[in-house]
Scaffold this motif. Structure first.
Motif, PDB file in Angstrom:
ATOM      1  N   TRP A 131       8.626  44.115 -25.396  1.00  0.00           N
ATOM      2  CA  TRP A 131       8.161  42.752 -25.124  1.00  0.00           C
ATOM      3  C   TRP A 131       8.268  41.895 -26.389  1.00  0.00           C
ATOM      4  CZ3 TRP A 131       7.336  38.884 -22.193  1.00  0.00           C
ATOM      5  CH2 TRP A 131       6.373  37.928 -22.470  1.00  0.00           C
ATOM      6  N   LEU A 132       8.890  40.751 -26.252  1.00  0.00           N
ATOM      7  CA  LEU A 132       9.037  39.745 -27.287  1.00  0.00           C
ATOM      8  C   LEU A 132       9.993  40.124 -28.413  1.00  0.00           C
ATOM      9  CD1 LEU A 132       5.496  38.177 -27.656  1.00  0.00           C
ATOM     10  CD2 LEU A 132       7.513  37.185 -26.645  1.00  0.00           C
ATOM     11  N   MET A 133      10.886  41.130 -28.216  1.00  0.00           N
ATOM     12  CA  MET A 133      11.958  41.336 -29.184  1.00  0.00           C
ATOM     13  C   MET A 133      12.914  40.152 -29.078  1.00  0.00           C
ATOM     14  SD  MET A 133      13.092  45.351 -29.113  1.00  0.00           S
ATOM     15  CE  MET A 133      12.233  46.582 -30.090  1.00  0.00           C
ATOM     16  N   PRO A 134      13.135  39.388 -30.161  1.00  0.00           N
ATOM     17  CA  PRO A 134      14.004  38.211 -30.066  1.00  0.00           C
ATOM     18  C   PRO A 134      15.467  38.558 -29.776  1.00  0.00           C
ATOM     19  CG  PRO A 134      12.618  38.122 -32.028  1.00  0.00           C
ATOM     20  CD  PRO A 134      12.509  39.500 -31.485  1.00  0.00           C
ATOM     21  N   PHE A 135      15.898  39.796 -30.123  1.00  0.00           N
ATOM     22  CA  PHE A 135      17.283  40.203 -29.910  1.00  0.00           C
ATOM     23  C   PHE A 135      17.308  41.621 -29.340  1.00  0.00           C
ATOM     24  CE2 PHE A 135      17.324  37.060 -33.233  1.00  0.00           C
ATOM     25  CZ  PHE A 135      18.422  36.265 -32.948  1.00  0.00           C
ATOM     26  N   CYS A 136      18.291  41.887 -28.515  1.00  0.00           N
ATOM     27  CA  CYS A 136      18.456  43.238 -27.972  1.00  0.00           C
ATOM     28  C   CYS A 136      18.913  44.168 -29.094  1.00  0.00           C
ATOM     29  CB  CYS A 136      19.483  43.235 -26.837  1.00  0.00           C
ATOM     30  SG  CYS A 136      19.889  44.893 -26.217  1.00  0.00           S
ATOM     31  N   PRO A 137      18.247  45.296 -29.308  1.00  0.00           N
ATOM     32  CA  PRO A 137      18.648  46.200 -30.396  1.00  0.00           C
ATOM     33  C   PRO A 137      19.919  46.984 -30.097  1.00  0.00           C
ATOM     34  CG  PRO A 137      16.835  47.144 -29.172  1.00  0.00           C
ATOM     35  CD  PRO A 137      17.040  45.777 -28.605  1.00  0.00           C
ATOM     36  N   TRP A 138      20.464  46.837 -28.877  1.00  0.00           N
ATOM     37  CA  TRP A 138      21.687  47.566 -28.521  1.00  0.00           C
ATOM     38  C   TRP A 138      22.915  46.658 -28.568  1.00  0.00           C
ATOM     39  CZ3 TRP A 138      20.187  52.303 -28.853  1.00  0.00           C
ATOM     40  CH2 TRP A 138      18.902  52.653 -28.468  1.00  0.00           C
ATOM     41  N   CYS A 139      22.820  45.449 -27.990  1.00  0.00           N
ATOM     42  CA  CYS A 139      23.982  44.559 -27.973  1.00  0.00           C
ATOM     43  C   CYS A 139      23.814  43.346 -28.886  1.00  0.00           C
ATOM     44  CB  CYS A 139      24.272  44.083 -26.545  1.00  0.00           C
ATOM     45  SG  CYS A 139      23.011  42.976 -25.855  1.00  0.00           S
ATOM     46  N   GLY A 140      22.598  43.102 -29.414  1.00  0.00           N
ATOM     47  CA  GLY A 140      22.379  42.008 -30.357  1.00  0.00           C
ATOM     48  C   GLY A 140      22.240  40.638 -29.729  1.00  0.00           C
ATOM     49  N   GLU A 141      22.236  40.544 -28.390  1.00  0.00           N
ATOM     50  CA  GLU A 141      22.152  39.227 -27.761  1.00  0.00           C
ATOM     51  C   GLU A 141      20.746  38.666 -27.879  1.00  0.00           C
ATOM     52  OE1 GLU A 141      22.615  37.518 -23.263  1.00  0.00           O
ATOM     53  OE2 GLU A 141      24.326  38.547 -24.145  1.00  0.00           O
ATOM     54  N   GLU A 142      20.669  37.357 -28.126  1.00  0.00           N
ATOM     55  CA  GLU A 142      19.369  36.700 -28.277  1.00  0.00           C
ATOM     56  C   GLU A 142      18.642  36.647 -26.938  1.00  0.00           C
ATOM     57  OE1 GLU A 142      17.407  32.659 -30.241  1.00  0.00           O
ATOM     58  OE2 GLU A 142      19.584  32.849 -29.989  1.00  0.00           O
ATOM     59  N   LYS A 143      17.324  36.841 -26.974  1.00  0.00           N
ATOM     60  CA  LYS A 143      16.512  36.860 -25.760  1.00  0.00           C
ATOM     61  C   LYS A 143      15.526  35.695 -25.779  1.00  0.00           C
ATOM     62  CE  LYS A 143      18.590  40.275 -24.188  1.00  0.00           C
ATOM     63  NZ  LYS A 143      19.468  40.062 -23.044  1.00  0.00           N
ATOM     64  N   HIS A 144      15.299  35.114 -24.635  1.00  0.00           N
ATOM     65  CA  HIS A 144      14.335  34.029 -24.473  1.00  0.00           C
ATOM     66  C   HIS A 144      13.313  34.472 -23.436  1.00  0.00           C
ATOM     67  CE1 HIS A 144      16.743  31.237 -26.856  1.00  0.00           C
ATOM     68  NE2 HIS A 144      17.804  31.705 -26.215  1.00  0.00           N
ATOM     69  N   TRP A 145      12.212  35.013 -23.923  1.00  0.00           N
ATOM     70  CA  TRP A 145      11.200  35.552 -23.019  1.00  0.00           C
ATOM     71  C   TRP A 145      10.376  34.433 -22.395  1.00  0.00           C
ATOM     72  CZ3 TRP A 145      11.332  40.565 -21.841  1.00  0.00           C
ATOM     73  CH2 TRP A 145      11.955  41.439 -22.719  1.00  0.00           C
TER      74      TRP A 145
END
Length: 283
Positions: free
Chosen positions: A73-87
């Motif tokens: 929860w609330l990781m700004p980026f995926c640790p596998w593909c590096g894509e930015e996340k907007h929760w």
């Protein structure tokens, strides 16, 4: 999550279990991650996604195309593909941080991205009443939503050690819990005998003593508590009172009433500062 949503303090994440850190931002990482979850920096790795990572709770599927990784929860980026996340906050409610314009959960007192104090919601989290039209409001100690005075009450909640604590809960979280027992009334004074009453009637009335100057109320009296009140209850009493004079609550009133609210807020703040110091020194 860079800041605590309850107190606003910055959260200092630390690497655990001898895990590495990101070379770009020094954020804690994991030897199987392909990218930094804090800044998105690529590690030039091609590790297959795993459902768990030691030291991290990965509970959400990455929604990026062709990525099978999971996120916390609330990781700004995926640790596998590096894509930015907007929760999107779980609680919703349309609140937005005034500093970084990120969506906020109604139960957050502070933005978890920048630490800025969250704005007050416009309506009660339970009945939907406009909070500007309510005489009082408070934050539920369970769900953390701000509700109007009609939708919160003090309830007795049992603890794991068998003790019972009074907590300020909203109408939803307070279901199933009892209100505190009312204080016992002192026994009525015995009626005076008729002979004593008659003697008092016949006795000359004493001259009235000059009125003493009005006594300034103590800090505890200002907050409506006693010196023996526990710190948590004293703080709750202060927050409940000061919320009644919040600038948002009196913005529609005249200048005199706004000045009165400002003076009452000053008295409450001074009283709480004294009570807080006294309580801290004795605990």
């Amino acid at each position: 999550m860079g800041f605590c949503p309850a107190c606003g303090d910055e959260v200092a994440w630390k690497a655990e279990y001898d895990n590495p850190v990101c070379t770009a931002c020094d954020a804690p990482s994991h030897p199987r991650f392909n990218a930094c979850w804090a800044c998105g920096e690529s590690f030039d790795e091609a590790n297959a996604p795993e459902p768990t990572a030691l030291g991290y709770r990965l509970e959400f599927d990455c929604d990026s195309e062709d990525c099978l990784g999971k996120l916390a929860w609330l990781m700004p980026f995926c640790p596998w593909c590096g894509e930015e996340k907007h929760w999107e906050p779980a609680g919703g409610g349309g609140l937005e941080c005034t500093e970084c314009e990120r969506p906020l959960d109604r139960g957050w007192a502070y933005c978890v991205r920048c630490g800025e104090e969250a704005p007050l919601p416009e309506d009660c989290g339970r009945c939907g009443q406009d909070l500007e039209d309510t005489p009082s409001a408070a934050r539920c100690e369970a769900c953390r939503h701000i509700v109007c005075g009609d939708c919160f009450d003090t309830r007795v909640v049992p603890a794991a050690n068998g003790a019972r604590h009074e907590r300020l809960l909203c109408s939803k979280c307070g279901v199933g819990f009892d209100r505190p027992a009312p204080p016992e009334e002192p026994p009525p004074e015995e009626e005076e005998e008729e002979t004593e009453a008659a003697a008092e009637d016949e006795a000359p009335e004493p001259e009235p003593e000059p009125a003493a100057p009005p006594r300034e109320p103590s800090a505890w009296e200002v907050l409506g508590i006693t010196p023996a009140t526990p710190y948590s209850e004293a703080r709750r009493a202060y927050l409940t009172l000061v919320a009644q004079y919040h600038p948002d609550k009196v913005a529609q009133l005249g200048p005199k009433l706004q000045a009165l609210a400002l003076e009452e807020t000053r008295k409450l703040n001074e009283a709480w500062e004294l009570v807080r110091r006294k309580t801290s020194s004795t605990s």
